[in-house]
Write an enzyme that holds these catalytic residues in place. Structure first.
Site, PDB file in Angstrom:
ATOM      1  N   SER A 110      -0.078  -5.254  -6.909  1.00 46.58           N
ATOM      2  CA  SER A 110       1.178  -5.890  -6.506  1.00 46.58           C
ATOM      3  C   SER A 110       1.798  -6.614  -7.708  1.00 46.58           C
ATOM      4  O   SER A 110       2.018  -5.987  -8.740  1.00 46.58           O
ATOM      5  CB  SER A 110       0.930  -6.807  -5.300  1.00 46.58           C
ATOM      6  N   ASP A 250       3.489   1.683   2.249  1.00 47.78           N
ATOM      7  CA  ASP A 250       3.477   0.524   1.357  1.00 47.78           C
ATOM      8  C   ASP A 250       4.847  -0.153   1.287  1.00 47.78           C
ATOM      9  O   ASP A 250       5.880   0.514   1.238  1.00 47.78           O
ATOM     10  CB  ASP A 250       3.085   1.016  -0.045  1.00 47.78           C
ATOM     11  N   HIS A 277      -0.030  -1.583   1.903  1.00 49.58           N
ATOM     12  CA  HIS A 277      -0.061  -2.281   0.618  1.00 49.58           C
ATOM     13  C   HIS A 277      -1.476  -2.551   0.104  1.00 49.58           C
ATOM     14  O   HIS A 277      -1.634  -2.963  -1.044  1.00 49.58           O
ATOM     15  CB  HIS A 277       0.692  -3.607   0.777  1.00 49.58           C
TER      16      HIS A 277
END
Length: 300
Positions: A110, A250, A277
């Protein structure tokens, strides 16, 4: 095979401390796999299951970025303190202090994916490989795609979110309930949420200084200092073999990942069809297999 031994501690970073955990043997000869967590303002906890890679001989380093978890908390530091450069400097300091700056692989998840891309673009001599997991190439791209995803939420959910965002009441129970609808679809599709993910989730809200300052009140409402930041211009400078990872559902949609694929010279992209995610938690066996295949390719 018994679990690999681990060691924990802190390293000084200026007048502050960075917490770390090493699993496995840093002197094994294999590059250390350094895990750079998301947020900014999250913690290492949700990435803990990747310590299992040490059982295959790959030493694994977790750490908590400044401001959260076991590292120094600075709730009074202003927005001007919390910059991407601060966290790049912290990563450099950790690599040097642990003695692994001459032989390491980075996995950034991320926000951590943007951070490691910027780090790699400087072409550090000891970097052997790069994994960018579930990361957008820029926050403007991320924000544009958040609107697309929000418009697909069940009827009334986005209207509730927008109402509270406009009123500045994003700390309300109604906002958090509506937020959960997005998270269950695009952040973690497991029910119940895994303990390691919950640990990081609650750590953010125990001290939201960094997350609220740089990001904002939620994954999809980025109004902090990062809202205009990105690493697209860095991608052509990345000179190590790079693995892109993302989930089919995601929040880091294909549109946000595409610049990495287009601009990094040596890159391949794997999409986890059953994940959002957090594919390392949602599809752990496939995630480990893909990552180990990539790591072994570096050794070859």
């Amino acid at each position: 095979m018994p679990p690999a031994p681990s060691a924990k501690g802190t390293v000084p970073f200026g007048s502050h401390q960075t917490w770390f955990r090493i699993t496995g043997d840093l002197s094994s000869g294999k590059p250390a796999l350094v895990l750079v967590h998301g947020g900014p303002g999250s913690t290492h906890d949700y990435l803990l299951n990747l310590a299992e890679l040490a059982e295959q001989g790959w030493p694994v380093v977790h750490y908590d970025q400044l401001g959260n978890g076991g590292s120094s908390h600075l709730p009074d530091a202003g927005p001007e303190f919390w910059t991407p450069q601060l966290f790049l400097d912290e990563l450099d300091n950790l690599l040097r202090t642990l003695g692994i700056a001459d032989n390491y692989v980075l996995l950034g998840q991320s926000w951590g994916g943007l951070l490691v891309a910027r780090h790699a673009a400087a072409r550090p001599a000891g970097l052997r490989g790069l994994v960018i997991a579930n990361a957008p190439a820029s926050y403007p791209l991320w924000l544009a795609e958040m609107k697309v995803l929000r418009d697909q939420l069940p009827p009334g959910v986005n209207e509730t979110l927008l109402k509270h965002e406009a009123a500045g009441t994003t700390d309300s129970d109604e906002y958090h309930a509506a937020m959960r609808s997005f998270y269950e679809k695009h952040v973690c599709r497991l029910n119940p949420w895994p303990r390691d993910y919950l640990a990081s989730f609650y750590e953010i809200y125990n001290d939201p200084t960094v997350y609220f300052t740089m990001n904002g009140p939620s994954e999809f409402h980025v109004v902090g200092t990062l809202k205009d930041w990105g690493v697209i211009e860095d991608c052509p400078q990345i000179a190590v073999p790079t693995l892109l990872l993302s989930g089919r559902y995601d929040e880091a949609t294909p549109v946000t990942v595409q610049p990495f694929q287009d601009l990094i010279p040596d890159v391949r992209w794997h999409i986890f069809e059953g994940s959002s995610h957090l594919p390392h938690l949602e599809q752990p066996a496939e995630f480990r297999a893909v990552l180990l295949e990539y790591l072994e390719s570096l050794a070859g």
